[in-house]
Design a protein around this motif. Sequence first.
Motif, short mmCIF file in Angstrom:
data_model
loop_
_atom_site.label_atom_id
_atom_site.label_comp_id
_atom_site.label_asym_id
_atom_site.label_seq_id
_atom_site.Cartn_x
_atom_site.Cartn_y
_atom_site.Cartn_z
N VAL A 254 1.81 17.50 -0.48
CA VAL A 254 2.87 17.96 -1.60
C VAL A 254 4.15 17.57 -1.03
N VAL B 215 5.91 14.10 -2.13
CA VAL B 215 6.24 14.09 -3.76
C VAL B 215 7.60 14.96 -3.94
N GLU C 122 11.55 13.92 -4.96
CA GLU C 122 11.89 14.40 -6.31
C GLU C 122 13.25 15.10 -5.91
N THR D 188 -0.95 7.88 -7.59
CA THR D 188 -0.73 8.61 -8.91
C THR D 188 -1.49 9.86 -9.02
N ALA D 189 -2.29 10.35 -8.15
CA ALA D 189 -2.92 11.46 -8.14
C ALA D 189 -2.25 12.49 -7.83
N GLU D 190 -2.44 13.84 -8.51
CA GLU D 190 -1.67 15.11 -8.38
C GLU D 190 -2.04 15.69 -6.95
N ASP E 71 -2.49 18.13 -3.77
CA ASP E 71 -3.12 19.52 -3.72
C ASP E 71 -2.23 20.26 -2.63
#
Length: 461
Positions: free
Chosen positions: A246, A249, A253, A374-376, A378
Amino acid sequence: MITESAAQVEFHGGRARTGPATWGQQGTWDGIHGWLPELKPFFFLTKWLPVPLLVEVGDVLDVLGELVLRHESLRTRFHLGPGGDVTQEVLASGTLPVRVHDRPADDPVQFGDVVATCWQRDTATAFDHSAELPVRLSVALHEGIPVLVVLVFSHLAADHTATELLAAELTALLRARVDGVPPPPPRPALQPVDIALAERSPEGQMLAADALRHLRAALERMPPATPARAEPASPRHVGADLESDVLPVVVREAARRCRTTTSVLMLAITTALVRCVCPGPLHRLDVMQGNRTTPGLMGSVTTLNQVVHTVTDLRADSFADLLARAGRTMADARAHARYDSRAVAEVVRARGGVLEPGTQFNDMWSTLPRSRATAEPDPAASELTWPATSEAERMVLYFDVRGTPERMRLGLMADTAVLPREEIGAFLLAFERVAVELADGDVPLERIGELFAESRARVDR
């Protein structure tokens, strides 16, 4: 049963020369020899790489020889002069020993265990830099077919960024061998002797003088030692790691939302959490800098990182205050991170010879290339581990950020007299939670304190 045999990497036709050590090399040499005979993890940098199919053992050895030939730091011996200065001797040709491990098809040992065994063995003794080249090599085979290359570099030969550069280049060289195409050309870069000579130029000496002025100003503001908050554990220093899918990402952001860099954002989060455990108002902060600030240095394979001693003010009304302060701190550190480490030591000695322990911040992640994943991510994949203990360190907190573009690893080694074990884990868990909330909006400082307390309860469980 795995069989072990010996091989050699040969390199021929390079440039032989000698020269002074770079500032980064001299500082690393002093750091290593300041701890010997105790071995510290920073002495070594480790890496393993898969070998593509259709490559034979001879091909792997040839490619490793090409890699060593391209980078003078990998074929350099280091010698201590009578005045304590280090010189580097670059060899034109020579050999490197390679251990070859061949696993038969029915052997239950996993290749991950082979890598761990190689790393354990090759980091068990310090490099003899005057007689040994600063890289140790192993190749793992499966039924005679190369599967992995395992590397251990001395920190005198490479820093974290240089290790990643070498891994990428070795991968490209192996792929070219498989494809039957010419190897990719070497990346333009300054070699260590060139860097050392530039540091001794008038321009280099001006950089060093500016760094010393910055240091003297910081020393005038150095606060007293951070007071103990708990009975220290034994061993006194405990290290924890948090690996997170996480964090890459949300840190990107949050940095984009705050209009800053990921490195500045992470320093601000670190400072916000330090406020939870250190009384302030001032706190000693060491910022590690990679010093890859010019095109010629970007691709250099050597150790360029140097630490900048600073002081940060923990007083703030908002996270935005800490963010602005972190931006100024990082800008100052970048501007004053090239210096003669022996001259810095003299300035510190003139002040009394002791710097009170504080926090060291070392971001080795932000320079990695951006992920294309591009995978979310976990959140449940985050993992807290406790990989290290130490009886003696020189800082209250060592905080470093490393990993891959897709998975960040936060590391924290702390003095348990200031940060008990449960708070070490809480610091890392709270860092992740603060970054998650910052990706969506502003976070009050009171909320950061709450997240730290909640994370401590999670570790207690």
